[in-house]
Design a protein around this motif. Structure first.
Motif, PDB file in Angstrom:
ATOM      1  N   MET A   1      40.597  18.790  49.362  1.00  6.80           N
ATOM      2  CA  MET A   1      40.618  19.795  50.320  1.00  6.80           C
ATOM      3  C   MET A   1      39.591  20.493  50.715  1.00  6.80           C
ATOM      4  SD  MET A   1      43.414  21.717  51.857  1.00  6.80           S
ATOM      5  CE  MET A   1      43.845  22.986  52.424  1.00  6.80           C
ATOM      6  N   LYS A   2      38.459  20.517  49.915  1.00  6.33           N
ATOM      7  CA  LYS A   2      37.324  21.075  49.920  1.00  6.33           C
ATOM      8  C   LYS A   2      36.581  20.215  50.984  1.00  6.33           C
ATOM      9  CE  LYS A   2      33.422  22.988  47.740  1.00  6.33           C
ATOM     10  NZ  LYS A   2      32.594  23.257  46.549  1.00  6.33           N
ATOM     11  N   LEU A   3      36.531  18.951  50.944  1.00  3.65           N
ATOM     12  CA  LEU A   3      35.843  17.884  51.796  1.00  3.65           C
ATOM     13  C   LEU A   3      36.699  18.097  53.240  1.00  3.65           C
ATOM     14  CD1 LEU A   3      33.829  15.454  52.269  1.00  3.65           C
ATOM     15  CD2 LEU A   3      35.683  14.091  51.188  1.00  3.65           C
ATOM     16  N   LEU A   4      37.896  18.488  53.317  1.00  4.70           N
ATOM     17  CA  LEU A   4      38.451  18.399  54.667  1.00  4.70           C
ATOM     18  C   LEU A   4      38.013  19.557  55.406  1.00  4.70           C
ATOM     19  CD1 LEU A   4      40.830  17.409  56.617  1.00  4.70           C
ATOM     20  CD2 LEU A   4      42.178  18.786  55.398  1.00  4.70           C
ATOM     21  N   MET A   5      37.928  20.903  54.614  1.00  5.52           N
ATOM     22  CA  MET A   5      37.309  21.899  55.331  1.00  5.52           C
ATOM     23  C   MET A   5      36.082  21.913  55.668  1.00  5.52           C
ATOM     24  SD  MET A   5      39.714  24.244  55.493  1.00  5.52           S
ATOM     25  CE  MET A   5      38.897  25.743  55.367  1.00  5.52           C
ATOM     26  N   ILE A   6      35.026  21.105  54.829  1.00  9.17           N
ATOM     27  CA  ILE A   6      33.521  20.811  55.225  1.00  9.17           C
ATOM     28  C   ILE A   6      33.695  19.926  56.275  1.00  9.17           C
ATOM     29  CG2 ILE A   6      31.448  19.774  54.564  1.00  9.17           C
ATOM     30  CD1 ILE A   6      32.130  20.861  51.546  1.00  9.17           C
ATOM     31  N   SER A   7      34.290  18.811  56.599  1.00 12.36           N
ATOM     32  CA  SER A   7      34.443  18.135  57.764  1.00 12.36           C
ATOM     33  C   SER A   7      34.956  18.675  58.922  1.00 12.36           C
ATOM     34  CB  SER A   7      34.954  16.884  57.648  1.00 12.36           C
ATOM     35  OG  SER A   7      36.393  17.145  57.172  1.00 12.36           O
ATOM     36  N   ALA A   8      35.912  19.566  58.953  1.00  8.33           N
ATOM     37  CA  ALA A   8      36.349  20.522  59.939  1.00  8.33           C
ATOM     38  C   ALA A   8      35.532  21.457  60.419  1.00  8.33           C
ATOM     39  CB  ALA A   8      37.632  21.426  59.483  1.00  8.33           C
ATOM     40  N   LEU A   9      34.647  22.042  59.742  1.00 12.83           N
ATOM     41  CA  LEU A   9      33.677  23.113  59.856  1.00 12.83           C
ATOM     42  C   LEU A   9      32.525  22.295  60.614  1.00 12.83           C
ATOM     43  CD1 LEU A   9      32.573  25.979  59.681  1.00 12.83           C
ATOM     44  CD2 LEU A   9      31.570  25.464  57.530  1.00 12.83           C
ATOM     45  N   ALA A  10      32.119  21.259  60.203  1.00 16.66           N
ATOM     46  CA  ALA A  10      31.184  20.334  60.909  1.00 16.66           C
ATOM     47  C   ALA A  10      31.410  19.948  62.059  1.00 16.66           C
ATOM     48  CB  ALA A  10      30.641  19.142  59.707  1.00 16.66           C
ATOM     49  N   ALA A  11      32.707  19.577  62.211  1.00 18.63           N
ATOM     50  CA  ALA A  11      33.000  19.309  63.504  1.00 18.63           C
ATOM     51  C   ALA A  11      32.949  20.314  64.405  1.00 18.63           C
ATOM     52  CB  ALA A  11      34.588  18.325  63.598  1.00 18.63           C
ATOM     53  N   LEU A  12      33.728  21.475  64.250  1.00 18.08           N
ATOM     54  CA  LEU A  12      33.579  22.574  64.964  1.00 18.08           C
ATOM     55  C   LEU A  12      32.224  23.028  65.234  1.00 18.08           C
ATOM     56  CD1 LEU A  12      35.283  24.961  66.233  1.00 18.08           C
ATOM     57  CD2 LEU A  12      35.094  26.181  64.042  1.00 18.08           C
ATOM     58  N   THR A  13      31.409  22.960  64.330  1.00 21.78           N
ATOM     59  CA  THR A  13      29.990  23.463  64.773  1.00 21.78           C
ATOM     60  C   THR A  13      29.172  22.424  65.793  1.00 21.78           C
ATOM     61  OG1 THR A  13      29.691  24.144  62.463  1.00 21.78           O
ATOM     62  CG2 THR A  13      27.476  23.562  63.637  1.00 21.78           C
ATOM     63  N   ALA A  14      29.710  20.866  65.749  1.00 17.20           N
ATOM     64  CA  ALA A  14      29.119  20.125  66.674  1.00 17.20           C
ATOM     65  C   ALA A  14      29.553  20.306  67.958  1.00 17.20           C
ATOM     66  CB  ALA A  14      29.617  18.778  66.065  1.00 17.20           C
ATOM     67  N   VAL A  15      31.031  20.734  68.075  1.00 16.05           N
ATOM     68  CA  VAL A  15      31.706  21.092  69.299  1.00 16.05           C
ATOM     69  C   VAL A  15      31.031  22.169  69.913  1.00 16.05           C
ATOM     70  CG1 VAL A  15      33.866  21.833  70.593  1.00 16.05           C
ATOM     71  CG2 VAL A  15      33.826  19.922  68.892  1.00 16.05           C
ATOM     72  N   VAL A  16      30.851  23.361  69.121  1.00 14.38           N
ATOM     73  CA  VAL A  16      30.206  24.388  69.737  1.00 14.38           C
ATOM     74  C   VAL A  16      28.745  24.230  70.272  1.00 14.38           C
ATOM     75  CG1 VAL A  16      29.362  26.923  69.073  1.00 14.38           C
ATOM     76  CG2 VAL A  16      31.653  26.078  68.374  1.00 14.38           C
ATOM     77  N   ALA A  17      28.004  23.579  69.324  1.00 19.42           N
ATOM     78  CA  ALA A  17      26.510  23.089  69.622  1.00 19.42           C
ATOM     79  C   ALA A  17      26.466  22.259  71.057  1.00 19.42           C
ATOM     80  CB  ALA A  17      26.038  22.543  68.548  1.00 19.42           C
ATOM     81  N   ALA A  18      27.405  21.327  71.086  1.00 19.43           N
ATOM     82  CA  ALA A  18      27.569  20.497  72.496  1.00 19.43           C
ATOM     83  C   ALA A  18      27.989  21.384  73.432  1.00 19.43           C
ATOM     84  CB  ALA A  18      28.415  19.270  72.248  1.00 19.43           C
ATOM     85  N   SER A  19      28.788  22.405  73.431  1.00 21.28           N
ATOM     86  CA  SER A  19      29.188  23.194  74.633  1.00 21.28           C
ATOM     87  C   SER A  19      28.146  24.171  74.996  1.00 21.28           C
ATOM     88  CB  SER A  19      30.468  23.942  74.481  1.00 21.28           C
ATOM     89  OG  SER A  19      30.474  24.787  73.295  1.00 21.28           O
ATOM     90  N   ASN A  20      27.186  24.469  74.101  1.00 25.43           N
ATOM     91  CA  ASN A  20      26.069  25.421  74.686  1.00 25.43           C
ATOM     92  C   ASN A  20      24.875  25.089  74.965  1.00 25.43           C
ATOM     93  OD1 ASN A  20      27.781  27.652  73.889  1.00 25.43           O
ATOM     94  ND2 ASN A  20      27.120  27.858  71.855  1.00 25.43           N
ATOM     95  N   MET A  21      24.857  23.478  75.161  1.00 25.72           N
ATOM     96  CA  MET A  21      23.730  22.926  75.465  1.00 25.72           C
ATOM     97  C   MET A  21      23.588  22.942  77.007  1.00 25.72           C
ATOM     98  SD  MET A  21      23.261  19.404  73.282  1.00 25.72           S
ATOM     99  CE  MET A  21      21.603  19.061  73.407  1.00 25.72           C
ATOM    100  N   PRO A  22      22.162  23.481  77.676  1.00 31.20           N
ATOM    101  CA  PRO A  22      22.132  23.352  78.993  1.00 31.20           C
ATOM    102  C   PRO A  22      22.247  21.933  79.593  1.00 31.20           C
ATOM    103  CG  PRO A  22      20.225  23.523  77.884  1.00 31.20           C
ATOM    104  CD  PRO A  22      21.054  23.388  76.726  1.00 31.20           C
TER     105      PRO A  22
END
Length: 70
Positions: A1-22
């Motif tokens: 369960m902990k691994l799932l939460m970490i991977s979901a958080l990493a995916a969310l961080t990647a999406v937010v970073a990609a959407s904020n790039m100029p």
């Protein structure tokens, strides 16, 4: 369960970073300057202004072919 939460958080961080790039190639402000195409509103206005002309056919043999001649 902990691994799932970490991977979901990493995916969310990647999406937010990609959407904020100029963007490297910013979109043009004027819609006609980029592709040379008229806007949708202009095309609709042109279509409403003039309809297709009524075409009279003088030679009906092309529309209704008759029997074959020997």
């Amino acid at each position: 369960m902990k691994l799932l939460m970490i991977s979901a958080l990493a995916a969310l961080t990647a999406v937010v970073a990609a959407s904020n790039m100029p963007r490297l190639h910013p979109l043009p402000m004027n819609s006609t300057s980029g592709a040379g195409m008229p806007s949708v509103q202009e095309m609709q206005r042109q279509a409403q202004q003039g309809g297709l002309p009524v075409q009279e056919l003088a030679d009906r043999s092309l529309v209704f072919p008759g029997g074959t001649q020997p």
